[in-house]
Design an enzyme around this catalytic site. Sequence first.
Site, mmCIF file in Angstrom:
data_model
loop_
_atom_site.group_PDB
_atom_site.id
_atom_site.type_symbol
_atom_site.label_atom_id
_atom_site.label_comp_id
_atom_site.label_asym_id
_atom_site.label_seq_id
_atom_site.Cartn_x
_atom_site.Cartn_y
_atom_site.Cartn_z
ATOM 1 N N HIS A 82 44.159 10.229 38.677
ATOM 2 C CA HIS A 82 44.143 11.686 38.821
ATOM 3 C C HIS A 82 45.090 12.201 39.900
ATOM 4 C CE1 HIS A 82 40.754 12.901 36.211
ATOM 5 N NE2 HIS A 82 40.240 11.723 36.507
ATOM 6 N N LYS A 123 41.046 27.253 43.436
ATOM 7 C CA LYS A 123 41.170 25.796 43.385
ATOM 8 C C LYS A 123 40.893 25.250 44.773
ATOM 9 C CE LYS A 123 45.355 26.389 41.818
ATOM 10 N NZ LYS A 123 45.290 25.556 40.626
ATOM 11 N N ARG A 124 40.788 23.948 44.878
ATOM 12 C CA ARG A 124 40.587 23.330 46.182
ATOM 13 C C ARG A 124 41.730 23.710 47.126
ATOM 14 N NH1 ARG A 124 42.109 18.042 47.440
ATOM 15 N NH2 ARG A 124 42.600 17.762 45.225
ATOM 16 N N LYS A 151 48.814 22.462 46.872
ATOM 17 C CA LYS A 151 48.503 23.564 45.954
ATOM 18 C C LYS A 151 49.100 24.881 46.452
ATOM 19 C CE LYS A 151 44.295 21.262 44.343
ATOM 20 N NZ LYS A 151 44.602 21.058 42.921
ATOM 21 N N THR A 206 43.133 22.121 35.624
ATOM 22 C CA THR A 206 42.350 22.622 34.487
ATOM 23 C C THR A 206 42.044 24.109 34.665
ATOM 24 O OG1 THR A 206 40.299 21.847 35.535
ATOM 25 C CG2 THR A 206 41.303 20.408 33.874
ATOM 26 N N LYS A 254 41.716 27.282 31.840
ATOM 27 C CA LYS A 254 40.613 28.248 31.733
ATOM 28 C C LYS A 254 41.130 29.680 31.822
ATOM 29 C CE LYS A 254 37.926 24.793 34.147
ATOM 30 N NZ LYS A 254 37.636 24.278 35.492
#
Length: 834
Positions: A377, A569-570, A575, A677, A681
């Site tokens: 991952h 998100k985290r 990110k 993901t 969504k």
Amino acid sequence: MPAIKKKKTAKKAATKAASTFAIDTSVELFKARIEENLIHSLARDTTTATPRDWWLATCHALNDRILERYIATQGVHNDNNVRRVYYLSLEYLMGRLMENNLVNCGMFEIAEQALSELGMDLRDIGDAEVDMGLGNGGLGRLAACFLDSLATLDYPAIGYGIHYEFGLFRQEFINGRQMERPDNWLASGNPWHIIRPEYQVRVPIYGHVEYKNDDKGDWHPAWVGAKEIIGVPWDIPIVGYGAKTVNFLRLWESRASTEFDLEAFNRGGYTEAVREKAISETISKVLYPNDATESGKELRLVQQYFFVTCSLHDIIRRYKKSNKGWGDFPEKVAMQLNDTHPAIAVAELMRILCDEEKLDWDDAWTTCRKVFSYTNHTLLPEALEKWSVPLFEKVLPRHLQIIYEINRRFLEDEVEAKWPGDGKKKMELSIIEEGTPKMIRMAYLAVVGSHTVNGVAALHTELLKAHLFNTFDNLYPGKIQNKTNGITPRRFLKACNPELSALIDKTVGDDWPTDLDKLKGLTKVAGDAKFQKEFMKIKRDNKVVLAEIIEKDCGIKVSPDALFDVQIKRLHEYKRQHLNLLHILTRYREILQNPNGDFVPRVVIFGAKAAPGYVLAKEIIFAINKVAEKINNDERVGDKLKVVFLPNYRVSLAERIVPAADLSEQISTAGKEASGTGNMKLALNGALTIGTLDGANVEIGEEVGDDNIFIFGLTVGEVDQLRASGYNSYNYYNSNENLKAVLDWLSSDYFTPGNPNALSATRKSLLDGGDPFLVCADYQAYCDAQKKVDDAFRDTAKWAEMAIMNTACVGKFSSDRTIHEYAKEIWDLEAVTE
């Protein structure tokens, strides 16, 4: 893959329950069940019941039928001795289950009407449910989606994990800073799980290894002096869409092998009497204990081994009920390692087969490799788990020996055969990394011990083969394959966005939840003004709901007519929430300098938790909150710009944010996000993506088309070239007036009066810290892309068409498609129907 019908030899009662489930669902009957559960399970009547009582009564009423279906499903699987997949994951981000189970059982409208007639609102009582504290980020949410798809597609499957008493943490903001509070999700009980004490497992840890003679006079290693703890399973039924199949998730709770020292208690040593119990129960106490300390690292290793050995013994117990010998084990069992957390399963299965079942090494290793497959991952080398040899020797001494033997044979037999005499290759591929101390590379153990390794997006898999596992790919051609992630449309469209789901039903038919490609029918109406109006009204209604949540949770009023710009998100540097922050500052500065300018009103919405030990991530949260505080209270700005950081981001909150989002921020540095993901969504619910060519963004762009996505920034190749040429963030800082201005702004006391250095950590990371994720390099391209977003949003008809095209074209990203691929290409698994 077509479902294969199996013989029906399950108990008659269970079979009868399965056949009558669909028709025994009238509003009157369901009302009666709710009232019956209020009285008999909760000792309440309709006048004294609280919203939580109503929620529990509704869950129990539904669960009565789910458990009957569960018994029927498991009866068929057991009676037919089917092949199962066992999904091993340290996380399952399940969220709330009531609404999801009602949707999957086809009971949502019935329950809604039944409760309405009883004077209650289904959505209101649903808020009494606490999100299950079993996961953190995308890995756990993916695992939950996979369980949903496995049951929906009638694949025999069992998930395994840990029954955490406390989730990651409940996030609060105090003066802008993240504060972690205990997430005691079980404090008021949970109606969905069932304890199974008859299947408890005894788990050894610590001790040492001695060599002893067996009954044939041979010397064998024996793990002795180990401390024992008990693993007690709790089962959560997993309902497939249509409720034909109900699989289950089995979670292990740790308990002491000796519950209570009565002698110590009687002599007054009250603390001593329960000390052993408290220590043992610590293992399943908290999801992801902080591993910044040695004791934290030790606890995490013990957690991983605990759930793995419990799960393996449970799998073997189930296998032995219907099979003799070990020859059929690989025919009946497929095990998926979800990331490296369960990688110790490779060594543990070898220990069980060699030490307990007395198989010879070669037979055990052949069996091992046939049953395991591994999902990677991450592309971040630092995120690949490693454990020090001294720690392993302390906690799992026998497993250390086994890993050394696996490594010796691997290097001498396989690596030597491929690259004779090449010591460098052996060092590169060794499961044991040389150093002080030596480290065990758990990802390498998973690769060597599995028959298949997969990445989670096309780009991610190619980068795995090109970089992280390049030499393994050369050694094992074809072993690494791709399985692009997916999401369940049942929860992330049908359940969380019922109004849009109803519009889709009316337009393309109601069978899309199990065939998401049917959404392509929406392309025919994407340009239709009437359909656009209906679609965008639903979006606005969802924005009104989210605006109410924002006002309630944050005290900030926002306009539902503004563009809702979402990054959920985290919190992690790669990110790049801080890139978003720089654009916010740029936009704020433009408004101040041009107060009469024509700005598209925008609400920037964040949802994220930072790991407790991740200092810079927490500083970025603090910076966003302090900047937001200033902007939201600046009368010169008004509704042109609002910034909201919703606390305690979780699945149930995501289910309110996702349907309301206009813009989806997927802005990681190219080559760093494995898949994502959240991007799927948001696109499914009609949000347009602004993103880099990273992870699954690449494939989303291919599906929706270049005209319906905002792509910006460096590509993977350009990132590599820039780093190779000697990246210096100061070059961008000195040559870009706006970038320099906003970074310097962070070092002033404008946002933190009297404390000019309060926000400087973010600036320092980008300049003096080397900007490891190239925020400065992508800054201008990001700002330019945001201007294109503004231009597109001004054209309401065009934006509506683009939003509809996103919903219409992302059918590929159903987790059903992903699971079908796993079943066919990795697990060799057949669907089973009654």
